[in-house]
Design a protein around this motif. Sequence first.
Motif, PDB file in Angstrom:
ATOM      1  N   SER A  35       0.815  -1.376  -0.007  1.00 17.84           N
ATOM      2  CA  SER A  35      -0.074   0.062  -0.016  1.00 17.84           C
ATOM      3  C   SER A  35       0.775   1.239   0.030  1.00 17.84           C
ATOM      4  CB  SER A  35      -0.918  -0.066   1.408  1.00 17.84           C
ATOM      5  OG  SER A  35      -1.875  -1.112   1.217  1.00 17.84           O
ATOM      6  N   VAL A  36       2.093   1.159   0.757  1.00 22.74           N
ATOM      7  CA  VAL A  36       2.659   2.342   0.851  1.00 22.74           C
ATOM      8  C   VAL A  36       3.491   2.596  -0.564  1.00 22.74           C
ATOM      9  CG1 VAL A  36       4.855   3.300   1.712  1.00 22.74           C
ATOM     10  CG2 VAL A  36       3.545   2.136   3.326  1.00 22.74           C
ATOM     11  N   LEU A  37       4.024   1.325  -1.194  1.00 24.82           N
ATOM     12  CA  LEU A  37       4.526   1.668  -2.596  1.00 24.82           C
ATOM     13  C   LEU A  37       3.637   2.337  -3.502  1.00 24.82           C
ATOM     14  CD1 LEU A  37       6.555  -1.834  -2.632  1.00 24.82           C
ATOM     15  CD2 LEU A  37       7.447   0.581  -2.081  1.00 24.82           C
ATOM     16  N   ILE A  38       2.353   1.710  -3.429  1.00 27.76           N
ATOM     17  CA  ILE A  38       1.295   2.187  -4.456  1.00 27.76           C
ATOM     18  C   ILE A  38       0.861   3.842  -4.382  1.00 27.76           C
ATOM     19  CG2 ILE A  38      -1.025   2.304  -5.106  1.00 27.76           C
ATOM     20  CD1 ILE A  38      -0.816  -0.961  -4.465  1.00 27.76           C
ATOM     21  N   VAL A  39       0.933   4.064  -2.896  1.00 28.41           N
ATOM     22  CA  VAL A  39       0.464   5.433  -2.888  1.00 28.41           C
ATOM     23  C   VAL A  39       1.629   6.369  -2.732  1.00 28.41           C
ATOM     24  CG1 VAL A  39      -0.596   7.136  -1.321  1.00 28.41           C
ATOM     25  CG2 VAL A  39      -1.561   4.847  -1.489  1.00 28.41           C
ATOM     26  N   VAL A  40       2.820   6.229  -1.991  1.00 29.92           N
ATOM     27  CA  VAL A  40       3.973   7.122  -1.905  1.00 29.92           C
ATOM     28  C   VAL A  40       4.414   7.137  -3.190  1.00 29.92           C
ATOM     29  CG1 VAL A  40       6.000   7.548  -0.874  1.00 29.92           C
ATOM     30  CG2 VAL A  40       4.048   6.917   0.480  1.00 29.92           C
ATOM     31  N   GLY A  41       4.988   5.739  -3.805  1.00 25.56           N
ATOM     32  CA  GLY A  41       5.653   5.743  -4.879  1.00 25.56           C
ATOM     33  C   GLY A  41       4.970   6.320  -6.109  1.00 25.56           C
ATOM     34  N   GLY A  42       3.687   6.049  -6.365  1.00 20.38           N
ATOM     35  CA  GLY A  42       2.990   6.342  -7.393  1.00 20.38           C
ATOM     36  C   GLY A  42       2.810   7.752  -7.342  1.00 20.38           C
ATOM     37  N   THR A  43       2.331   8.468  -6.201  1.00 27.81           N
ATOM     38  CA  THR A  43       2.400   9.989  -5.872  1.00 27.81           C
ATOM     39  C   THR A  43       3.746  10.709  -6.562  1.00 27.81           C
ATOM     40  OG1 THR A  43       0.858   9.813  -4.015  1.00 27.81           O
ATOM     41  CG2 THR A  43       1.989  12.019  -4.424  1.00 27.81           C
ATOM     42  N   MET A  44       4.791  10.264  -6.027  1.00 26.52           N
ATOM     43  CA  MET A  44       6.082  10.682  -6.417  1.00 26.52           C
ATOM     44  C   MET A  44       6.516  10.806  -7.836  1.00 26.52           C
ATOM     45  SD  MET A  44       7.385  12.094  -3.726  1.00 26.52           S
ATOM     46  CE  MET A  44       8.934  12.461  -4.667  1.00 26.52           C
ATOM     47  N   ALA A  45       5.935   9.503  -8.382  1.00 27.04           N
ATOM     48  CA  ALA A  45       6.196   9.184  -9.767  1.00 27.04           C
ATOM     49  C   ALA A  45       5.539  10.272 -10.435  1.00 27.04           C
ATOM     50  CB  ALA A  45       5.714   7.772 -10.292  1.00 27.04           C
ATOM     51  N   THR A  46       4.291  10.694 -10.288  1.00 27.42           N
ATOM     52  CA  THR A  46       3.325  11.673 -10.932  1.00 27.42           C
ATOM     53  C   THR A  46       3.995  12.940 -10.886  1.00 27.42           C
ATOM     54  OG1 THR A  46       1.824  11.569  -9.324  1.00 27.42           O
ATOM     55  CG2 THR A  46       1.367  10.106 -11.085  1.00 27.42           C
ATOM     56  N   ALA A  47       4.441  13.265  -9.894  1.00 20.07           N
ATOM     57  CA  ALA A  47       5.120  14.600  -9.497  1.00 20.07           C
ATOM     58  C   ALA A  47       6.149  14.750 -10.385  1.00 20.07           C
ATOM     59  CB  ALA A  47       5.620  14.547  -8.086  1.00 20.07           C
ATOM     60  N   ARG A 136       8.269  31.547  -8.432  1.00 19.49           N
ATOM     61  CA  ARG A 136       9.255  30.532  -7.632  1.00 19.49           C
ATOM     62  C   ARG A 136       8.283  29.850  -6.734  1.00 19.49           C
ATOM     63  NH1 ARG A 136      13.321  34.619  -8.056  1.00 19.49           N
ATOM     64  NH2 ARG A 136      13.220  34.977  -5.765  1.00 19.49           N
ATOM     65  N   HIS A 137       7.799  30.728  -5.731  1.00 19.16           N
ATOM     66  CA  HIS A 137       6.778  30.114  -4.542  1.00 19.16           C
ATOM     67  C   HIS A 137       5.778  29.377  -5.212  1.00 19.16           C
ATOM     68  CE1 HIS A 137       8.661  32.805  -1.539  1.00 19.16           C
ATOM     69  NE2 HIS A 137       9.583  32.253  -1.925  1.00 19.16           N
ATOM     70  N   ARG A 138       5.117  29.915  -6.111  1.00 19.41           N
ATOM     71  CA  ARG A 138       3.967  29.015  -6.873  1.00 19.41           C
ATOM     72  C   ARG A 138       4.414  27.623  -7.567  1.00 19.41           C
ATOM     73  NH1 ARG A 138       2.342  34.406  -8.744  1.00 19.41           N
ATOM     74  NH2 ARG A 138       3.508  34.073 -10.858  1.00 19.41           N
ATOM     75  N   GLN A 139       5.578  27.496  -8.050  1.00 18.24           N
ATOM     76  CA  GLN A 139       6.212  26.363  -8.536  1.00 18.24           C
ATOM     77  C   GLN A 139       6.148  25.361  -7.365  1.00 18.24           C
ATOM     78  OE1 GLN A 139       9.824  27.551 -10.308  1.00 18.24           O
ATOM     79  NE2 GLN A 139       8.806  27.522 -12.343  1.00 18.24           N
ATOM     80  N   GLY A 140       6.749  25.694  -6.128  1.00 20.86           N
ATOM     81  CA  GLY A 140       6.937  24.953  -5.051  1.00 20.86           C
ATOM     82  C   GLY A 140       5.495  24.549  -4.589  1.00 20.86           C
ATOM     83  N   GLN A 141       4.669  25.508  -4.452  1.00 16.23           N
ATOM     84  CA  GLN A 141       3.328  25.393  -3.974  1.00 16.23           C
ATOM     85  C   GLN A 141       2.391  24.202  -5.012  1.00 16.23           C
ATOM     86  OE1 GLN A 141       1.409  29.117  -3.698  1.00 16.23           O
ATOM     87  NE2 GLN A 141       3.076  30.044  -2.721  1.00 16.23           N
ATOM     88  N   GLY A 142       2.667  24.475  -6.227  1.00 19.96           N
ATOM     89  CA  GLY A 142       1.999  23.515  -7.204  1.00 19.96           C
ATOM     90  C   GLY A 142       2.375  22.224  -7.085  1.00 19.96           C
ATOM     91  N   VAL A 143       3.773  21.918  -6.615  1.00 23.00           N
ATOM     92  CA  VAL A 143       4.004  20.393  -6.682  1.00 23.00           C
ATOM     93  C   VAL A 143       3.197  19.761  -5.471  1.00 23.00           C
ATOM     94  CG1 VAL A 143       6.033  18.873  -5.804  1.00 23.00           C
ATOM     95  CG2 VAL A 143       6.471  20.830  -7.411  1.00 23.00           C
ATOM     96  N   PHE A 144       3.142  20.391  -4.256  1.00 22.18           N
ATOM     97  CA  PHE A 144       2.628  19.921  -3.212  1.00 22.18           C
ATOM     98  C   PHE A 144       0.941  19.963  -3.321  1.00 22.18           C
ATOM     99  CE2 PHE A 144       6.305  21.079  -1.046  1.00 22.18           C
ATOM    100  CZ  PHE A 144       6.669  19.841  -0.547  1.00 22.18           C
ATOM    101  N   LYS A 145       0.528  20.836  -4.018  1.00 20.25           N
ATOM    102  CA  LYS A 145      -0.883  20.682  -4.642  1.00 20.25           C
ATOM    103  C   LYS A 145      -1.072  19.552  -5.424  1.00 20.25           C
ATOM    104  CE  LYS A 145      -2.104  25.591  -4.049  1.00 20.25           C
ATOM    105  NZ  LYS A 145      -2.600  27.048  -4.456  1.00 20.25           N
TER     106      LYS A 145
END
Length: 251
Positions: A35-47, A136-145
């Motif tokens: 479950s961790v691999l699917i959620v964390v790994g998948g989220t990072m991959a799409t980022a 620059r700040h919007r780029q960082g915010q965009g990643v977390f959003k």
Amino acid sequence: MDIGTLLGLLSGFGLIVGSIMFGGGGLGGFIDVPSVLIVVGGTMATAFIMFPMKIVFGSFKVAMKAFFAHDTDAASLINQVVMLAEKARKESLVALEKAPVDDPFIRKGILLVADGTEESLVRAVMDTEISFMKQRHRQGQGVFKGMGTMAPAFGMIGTLVGLVKMLQNLSDPAAIGPAMAVALLTTLYGAVLANVVFLPLAKKLEERSQEESLYMEIAMEGVISILHGEHPQIVREKLLAFLAPALRGDK
């Protein structure tokens, strides 16, 4: 350090863990590596798909602003600008070149004023720096959003994976439990990451950006006022107008 951010994260996870513990059973049943691999790994991959690699890596540095705030004490800033205005009136604009100014943004504006630069150019230079700071700040915010949006989606993907595995093994009762665990825990992990970590951090970074932008706008107006040779008390009153009444010392 911003105690609020740290306290919010700790209390958020603490309340979730506490409810699990008080509800009976242990944490072992809520830990599932697939479950961790699917959620964390998948989220990072799409980022990395949504944003350039350097922006993704840079966003983790930007995230530190949520824990360590930039010094944006507007009252101290106004006092400093007023002192510079007094120096300019008593001596000259050229004398500002030797004035002790630590903030690089204010220093840049003061040097432009001391060099006799026209108001339009001073404002253009300082406005440009504010605009690119926001970008620059919007780029960082965009990643977390983006990660906050995708984490629940991968939780749903994990749920579907678990349900498929469960349906494929209905004849084997021993396989149904692990499959259901993946199905349910991925949804839980995705919801927790999105609503306790990613989206709150994005919002805090947005607030930090607004604070820093206000600080820089106050500094810019102060520099322009000095360029015009305005009286220090007028400069103070003009800059205090940027602040809420409570921050001005008004009752």
